[in-house]
Design a protein around this motif. Structure first.
Motif, PDB file in Angstrom:
ATOM      1  N   ASN A   1       0.806  -1.263   0.188  1.00 25.71           N
ATOM      2  CA  ASN A   1      -0.138   0.035  -0.022  1.00 25.71           C
ATOM      3  C   ASN A   1       0.905   1.337   0.139  1.00 25.71           C
ATOM      4  OD1 ASN A   1       0.557   1.062   2.600  1.00 25.71           O
ATOM      5  ND2 ASN A   1      -0.820  -0.763   3.619  1.00 25.71           N
ATOM      6  N   PRO A   2       0.291   2.552  -0.273  1.00 23.93           N
ATOM      7  CA  PRO A   2       1.128   3.645  -0.464  1.00 23.93           C
ATOM      8  C   PRO A   2       1.757   4.072   0.909  1.00 23.93           C
ATOM      9  CG  PRO A   2      -1.016   3.955  -1.582  1.00 23.93           C
ATOM     10  CD  PRO A   2      -1.295   2.610  -1.008  1.00 23.93           C
ATOM     11  N   GLY A   3       1.149   3.606   1.760  1.00 25.00           N
ATOM     12  CA  GLY A   3       1.968   4.006   3.341  1.00 25.00           C
ATOM     13  C   GLY A   3       3.086   3.259   3.401  1.00 25.00           C
ATOM     14  N   GLU A   4       3.212   1.747   3.028  1.00 27.14           N
ATOM     15  CA  GLU A   4       4.256   1.019   3.139  1.00 27.14           C
ATOM     16  C   GLU A   4       5.529   1.386   2.216  1.00 27.14           C
ATOM     17  OE1 GLU A   4       2.328  -2.963   4.427  1.00 27.14           O
ATOM     18  OE2 GLU A   4       2.102  -2.498   2.361  1.00 27.14           O
ATOM     19  N   LEU A   5       4.905   1.881   0.937  1.00 27.86           N
ATOM     20  CA  LEU A   5       6.009   2.491   0.096  1.00 27.86           C
ATOM     21  C   LEU A   5       6.546   3.564   0.305  1.00 27.86           C
ATOM     22  CD1 LEU A   5       7.224   2.195  -2.645  1.00 27.86           C
ATOM     23  CD2 LEU A   5       5.303   2.980  -3.761  1.00 27.86           C
ATOM     24  N   ASP A   6       5.765   4.650   0.954  1.00 32.01           N
ATOM     25  CA  ASP A   6       6.457   5.865   1.251  1.00 32.01           C
ATOM     26  C   ASP A   6       7.195   5.766   2.666  1.00 32.01           C
ATOM     27  OD1 ASP A   6       6.592   8.963   1.707  1.00 32.01           O
ATOM     28  OD2 ASP A   6       5.508   8.406   3.647  1.00 32.01           O
ATOM     29  N   ALA A   7       7.155   4.745   3.511  1.00 33.00           N
ATOM     30  CA  ALA A   7       7.999   4.493   4.511  1.00 33.00           C
ATOM     31  C   ALA A   7       9.352   4.012   4.064  1.00 33.00           C
ATOM     32  CB  ALA A   7       7.278   3.480   5.529  1.00 33.00           C
ATOM     33  N   TYR A   8       9.270   3.073   2.966  1.00 31.18           N
ATOM     34  CA  TYR A   8      10.261   2.421   2.410  1.00 31.18           C
ATOM     35  C   TYR A   8      11.164   3.561   1.656  1.00 31.18           C
ATOM     36  CZ  TYR A   8      13.218   0.085  -1.168  1.00 31.18           C
ATOM     37  OH  TYR A   8      14.233  -0.519  -1.905  1.00 31.18           O
ATOM     38  N   LEU A   9      10.675   4.417   0.999  1.00 28.77           N
ATOM     39  CA  LEU A   9      11.419   5.484   0.210  1.00 28.77           C
ATOM     40  C   LEU A   9      11.826   6.426   1.044  1.00 28.77           C
ATOM     41  CD1 LEU A   9       8.448   6.117  -2.523  1.00 28.77           C
ATOM     42  CD2 LEU A   9      10.543   4.936  -2.900  1.00 28.77           C
ATOM     43  N   ASP A  10      11.387   6.639   2.154  1.00 24.08           N
ATOM     44  CA  ASP A  10      11.904   7.662   3.370  1.00 24.08           C
ATOM     45  C   ASP A  10      13.215   7.010   3.847  1.00 24.08           C
ATOM     46  OD1 ASP A  10       9.806   9.546   3.214  1.00 24.08           O
ATOM     47  OD2 ASP A  10       8.676   8.808   4.789  1.00 24.08           O
ATOM     48  N   LYS A  11      13.384   5.785   3.952  1.00 24.99           N
ATOM     49  CA  LYS A  11      14.461   5.096   4.287  1.00 24.99           C
ATOM     50  C   LYS A  11      15.426   4.959   3.485  1.00 24.99           C
ATOM     51  CE  LYS A  11      12.118   2.710   8.221  1.00 24.99           C
ATOM     52  NZ  LYS A  11      11.769   1.308   8.743  1.00 24.99           N
ATOM     53  N   ASN A  12      15.181   4.860   2.251  1.00 24.81           N
ATOM     54  CA  ASN A  12      16.157   4.450   0.863  1.00 24.81           C
ATOM     55  C   ASN A  12      16.235   5.596   0.095  1.00 24.81           C
ATOM     56  OD1 ASN A  12      16.547   1.481   1.655  1.00 24.81           O
ATOM     57  ND2 ASN A  12      14.547   1.752   2.050  1.00 24.81           N
ATOM     58  N   GLY A  13      16.194   6.845   0.431  1.00 20.35           N
ATOM     59  CA  GLY A  13      16.297   8.129  -0.634  1.00 20.35           C
ATOM     60  C   GLY A  13      15.635   7.944  -1.917  1.00 20.35           C
ATOM     61  N   GLY A  14      14.390   7.732  -1.577  1.00 24.06           N
ATOM     62  CA  GLY A  14      13.395   7.490  -2.901  1.00 24.06           C
ATOM     63  C   GLY A  14      12.643   8.657  -3.499  1.00 24.06           C
ATOM     64  N   TYR A  15      13.188  10.055  -2.672  1.00 25.50           N
ATOM     65  CA  TYR A  15      12.711  11.253  -3.271  1.00 25.50           C
ATOM     66  C   TYR A  15      13.554  12.138  -3.710  1.00 25.50           C
ATOM     67  CZ  TYR A  15       8.085   9.758  -1.026  1.00 25.50           C
ATOM     68  OH  TYR A  15       6.968   8.875  -0.816  1.00 25.50           O
ATOM     69  N   SER A  16      13.587  12.806  -4.851  1.00 28.34           N
ATOM     70  CA  SER A  16      14.186  13.946  -4.933  1.00 28.34           C
ATOM     71  C   SER A  16      13.384  15.217  -4.913  1.00 28.34           C
ATOM     72  CB  SER A  16      14.618  13.970  -6.711  1.00 28.34           C
ATOM     73  OG  SER A  16      15.404  14.987  -6.974  1.00 28.34           O
ATOM     74  N   GLY A  17      13.530  15.947  -3.762  1.00 27.22           N
ATOM     75  CA  GLY A  17      12.628  16.913  -3.195  1.00 27.22           C
ATOM     76  C   GLY A  17      11.176  16.442  -3.166  1.00 27.22           C
ATOM     77  N   ASN A  18      10.294  16.474  -3.838  1.00 25.36           N
ATOM     78  CA  ASN A  18       9.019  15.950  -3.457  1.00 25.36           C
ATOM     79  C   ASN A  18       8.661  14.908  -4.913  1.00 25.36           C
ATOM     80  OD1 ASN A  18       8.467  17.330  -1.359  1.00 25.36           O
ATOM     81  ND2 ASN A  18       7.221  18.992  -2.548  1.00 25.36           N
ATOM     82  N   GLY A  19       9.708  14.832  -5.543  1.00 25.52           N
ATOM     83  CA  GLY A  19       9.572  14.005  -6.678  1.00 25.52           C
ATOM     84  C   GLY A  19      10.089  12.457  -6.413  1.00 25.52           C
ATOM     85  N   LEU A  20       9.299  11.596  -7.071  1.00 24.54           N
ATOM     86  CA  LEU A  20       9.666  10.251  -6.913  1.00 24.54           C
ATOM     87  C   LEU A  20      10.738   9.649  -7.715  1.00 24.54           C
ATOM     88  CD1 LEU A  20       8.663   7.241  -5.620  1.00 24.54           C
ATOM     89  CD2 LEU A  20       7.202   7.331  -7.859  1.00 24.54           C
ATOM     90  N   ILE A  21      11.756   8.900  -7.226  1.00 22.40           N
ATOM     91  CA  ILE A  21      12.684   8.267  -8.034  1.00 22.40           C
ATOM     92  C   ILE A  21      11.967   6.992  -8.249  1.00 22.40           C
ATOM     93  CG2 ILE A  21      15.021   7.546  -7.924  1.00 22.40           C
ATOM     94  CD1 ILE A  21      15.934   9.433  -6.190  1.00 22.40           C
ATOM     95  N   TRP A  22      11.512   6.728  -9.257  1.00 23.49           N
ATOM     96  CA  TRP A  22      11.004   5.631  -9.965  1.00 23.49           C
ATOM     97  C   TRP A  22      11.852   4.307  -9.556  1.00 23.49           C
ATOM     98  CZ3 TRP A  22       6.118   6.708 -11.018  1.00 23.49           C
ATOM     99  CH2 TRP A  22       5.973   7.764 -11.599  1.00 23.49           C
ATOM    100  N   GLY A  23      13.001   4.108 -10.039  1.00 25.12           N
ATOM    101  CA  GLY A  23      13.759   3.057  -9.856  1.00 25.12           C
ATOM    102  C   GLY A  23      13.879   2.525  -8.233  1.00 25.12           C
ATOM    103  N   GLN A  24      13.944   3.403  -7.317  1.00 26.53           N
ATOM    104  CA  GLN A  24      14.108   3.200  -6.025  1.00 26.53           C
ATOM    105  C   GLN A  24      12.963   2.806  -5.350  1.00 26.53           C
ATOM    106  OE1 GLN A  24      17.173   3.558  -5.252  1.00 26.53           O
ATOM    107  NE2 GLN A  24      16.994   3.489  -2.926  1.00 26.53           N
ATOM    108  N   ALA A  25      11.861   3.173  -5.949  1.00 29.04           N
ATOM    109  CA  ALA A  25      10.470   2.601  -5.502  1.00 29.04           C
ATOM    110  C   ALA A  25      10.328   1.334  -5.902  1.00 29.04           C
ATOM    111  CB  ALA A  25       9.322   3.651  -6.099  1.00 29.04           C
TER     112      ALA A  25
END
Length: 580
Positions: free
Chosen positions: A158-182
């Motif tokens: 779910n989006p909450g789980e994905l967001d938590a993963y991205l927060d821990k693994n450098g998944g954002y550039s500003g507010n922009g999603l880094i697709w490969g990291q997701a």
């Protein structure tokens, strides 16, 4: 609306959020910021006369950013919404049935079995997204990705789980999603192929949803790159494509019209941005009857091949301009991290799109995703078959072509700037200095003053063309490319700018067409040393900062800090007096 690969200032309207509960410490102002609306709209939507009087536990309705002020929240029954393209979940075929996430929550699915998530869901809508927004306000790209990944991987994310993963693994550039990291969360890869219905069909007909960008705000042209919002296309029937829309958590229908997909709430129009996912089950499920099947096109997580492409040998970062940036952009397009349309908005300009695409490439190839084009990134491209420095000639040594000061500096001017430089050495070095400055486009008083000031400080007014210390302190410095025994001493500082480290010697040598890696002492010879200084200067785009009079930034990019700043500034001010 949506978080994308690139952090552009998109319109900040948000999706439908029916109700929220006031928590301790909340104010209307804080809630308005959290859900990307205004205090006035919140007050009007909830008939609040005094904005200071709200209570913990009070239920509030958040205005729907897709509707004009004062309109009602869209009906939960899409068939009554008045939008002929806003269809119920079963519009594209019989719904596959609900799925459950790790929390035990059930979610409906589209006909192909893809979960339908709403970015404004109360469980995750208020989560902070990136550096300054929320999933509710700007999480459409991330929510769309969670839907696609869940179907392809077979794991409900779910989006909450994905967001938590991205927060821990450098998944954002500003507010922009880094697709490969997701995509890594599900063990997948991500790429951005060229827009075509063929590319879409090959994926969705094999049961692999894709994420597309759409423009929903009439007249906005979709912001900086045409994309206001993202949806997940799951399957098709004829020229009708079905997509899960994170704005509503429902399935919508899009019609193929002149190569674009059009429909859904607010008459979405596809913008040409397409994200596909690689890995996992090649055929995680087929689309409903009526769609044409066929295997997924062979792809790898890095997109297309970069074999044989030429890449610049020098470092590049955001703010750089020129043909070397364009070479990098072309490679990123080939690799699937940048679209041609995105490149066309600024060929040769290292802006936020190029930076985010480079971060995407780096994340996919085990390189720290800093957005800086340096030795490690060049090595990653070389492993894929690219030629670093190959056919670029002098590469970043060659500077801008616009006319400037002709003839370089005179002998008298040089000795005034560097009063401790002897007449003999000045006569020996001046031809090489002027030739290098002309080649590098260091051809205005501001550029020459900044360049000469840095060289004067680094070399003790050309007294030291080789570092006095042994270089042992650089032994084992992987950041300098010193990976073999003896590299510290072998690649000690040489030349008027004290070129240091195997990686810099290799890069400078490729740019100059000289094998400095196997002949490092040549960097101390004036005919080579001044050219390596010019290469280093242009590889860091220093003419731009010199033109702006930003000498502190010139110093930082050379030194990594501000060591010796007072000395450097003294030379700089003296050079400006002499040359202007």
């Amino acid at each position: 609306m949506g978080s994308t690969l690139f952090p552009y200032p998109y319109p900040t309207e948000h999706p439908t959020v029916s109700t929220i509960s006031v928590r301790s410490g909340d104010t209307l102002s804080k809630l308005a910021a959290r859900y990307n609306t205004t205090v006035d709209k919140l007050a009007k939507a909830n008939n609040i006369k005094d904005p200071d009087l709200i209570k913990v536990g009070q239920k509030l309705t958040v205005p729907d950013g897709f509707d004009s002020p004062g309109t009602k929240t869209p009906s939960s029954n899409p068939s009554k919404s008045g939008d002929k393209f806003d269809q119920p979940a079963a519009a594209g075929g019989r719904a596959a049935g609900p799925v459950k996430d790790d929390d035990g929550r059930s979610f409906p699915t589209s006909a192909d079995g893809t979960p339908m998530y709403r970015q404004g869901d109360t469980q995750w809508g208020g989560r902070r997204l990136g550096t300054g927004s929320s999933i509710s306000a700007a999480g459409c790209a991330m929510t769309s990705t969670a839907m696609a990944m869940s179907k392809i991987s077979g794991k409900v994310i779910n989006p909450g789980e994905l967001d938590a993963y991205l927060d821990k693994n450098g998944g954002y550039s500003g507010n922009g999603l880094i697709w490969g990291q997701a995509a890594k969360m599900a063990g997948l890869g991500a790429t951005k192929p060229g827009w075509s219905t063929s590319n879409i069909n090959k994926q969705i007909d094999a049961g692999r949803p894709v994420v597309i960008g759409v423009d929903y705000k009439a007249g906005s042209n979709g912001g900086a790159n045409g994309t206001d919002h993202w949806v997940t296309v799951t399957h098709r029937k004829g020229d009708t494509y079905y997509a899960n829309d994170p704005a509503t958590g429902k399935e919508i229908a899009l019609k193929l019209q002149n190569g674009k997909l059009v429909g859904g709430p607010k008459n979405y129009k596809s913008t040409g941005e397409l994200v596909t996912f690689t890995g996992g089950n090649p055929r995680p499920g087929t689309a409903p009857a009526g769609s044409s099947g066929g295997p997924v096109a062979g792809q790898n997580s890095s997109g297309g091949s970069v074999k044989g492409l030429s890449l610049p040998a020098g470092d590049l970062e955001k703010g750089a301009r020129g043909k070397d940036v364009e070479l990098l952009q072309k490679a990123l397009v080939k690799a699937g991290n940048l679209t041609q349309a995105e490149m066309n908005t600024g060929p040769g300009i290292f802006g936020p799109k190029t930076e985010a695409a480079l971060k995407e490439f780096q994340a996919a190839h085990g390189v720290p995703n800093t957005g800086y084009y340096g030795p490690k990134t060049r090595a990653a491209f070389e492993k894929l078959g690219a030629k670093v420095g190959g056919s670029t000639g002098p590469g970043p040594v060659t500077g801008p072509s616009e006319p400037g000061t002709k003839g370089g500096v005179s002998l008298a001017q040089l000795r005034k700037i560097m009063p401790n430089l002897s007449q003999a050495k000045a006569e020996q070095y001046l031809p090489h200095l002027n030739k290098a400055m002309a080649e590098a486009g260091i051809n205005t008083p501001k550029r020459q003053a900044a360049f000469l000031a840095q060289l004067a400080h680094e070399s003790g007014e050309f007294r030291y063309m080789e570092e006095i210390a042994s270089g042992a302190a650089y032994e084992g410095r992987k950041d300098l490319g010193n990976t073999e025994p003896g590299d510290g001493k072998r690649f000690k500082g040489r030349g008027p700018i004290q070129l240091t480290g195997r990686a810099n010697y290799r890069a400078a040598g490729k740019a100059l067409g000289i094998d400095l890696e196997n002949n490092p002492t040549r960097a101390a010879d004036p005919d080579v040393g001044f050219r390596t200084a010019a290469w280093f200067w242009n590889s860091r785009n220093l003419n731009t900062y010199a033109d702006a009079g930003n000498f502190r930034e010139v110093t930082r990019r050379i030194n990594g800090g501000y060591n010796g700043l007072a000395s450097r500034e003294a030379y700089y001010n003296r050079a400006l007096d002499v040359l202007t």
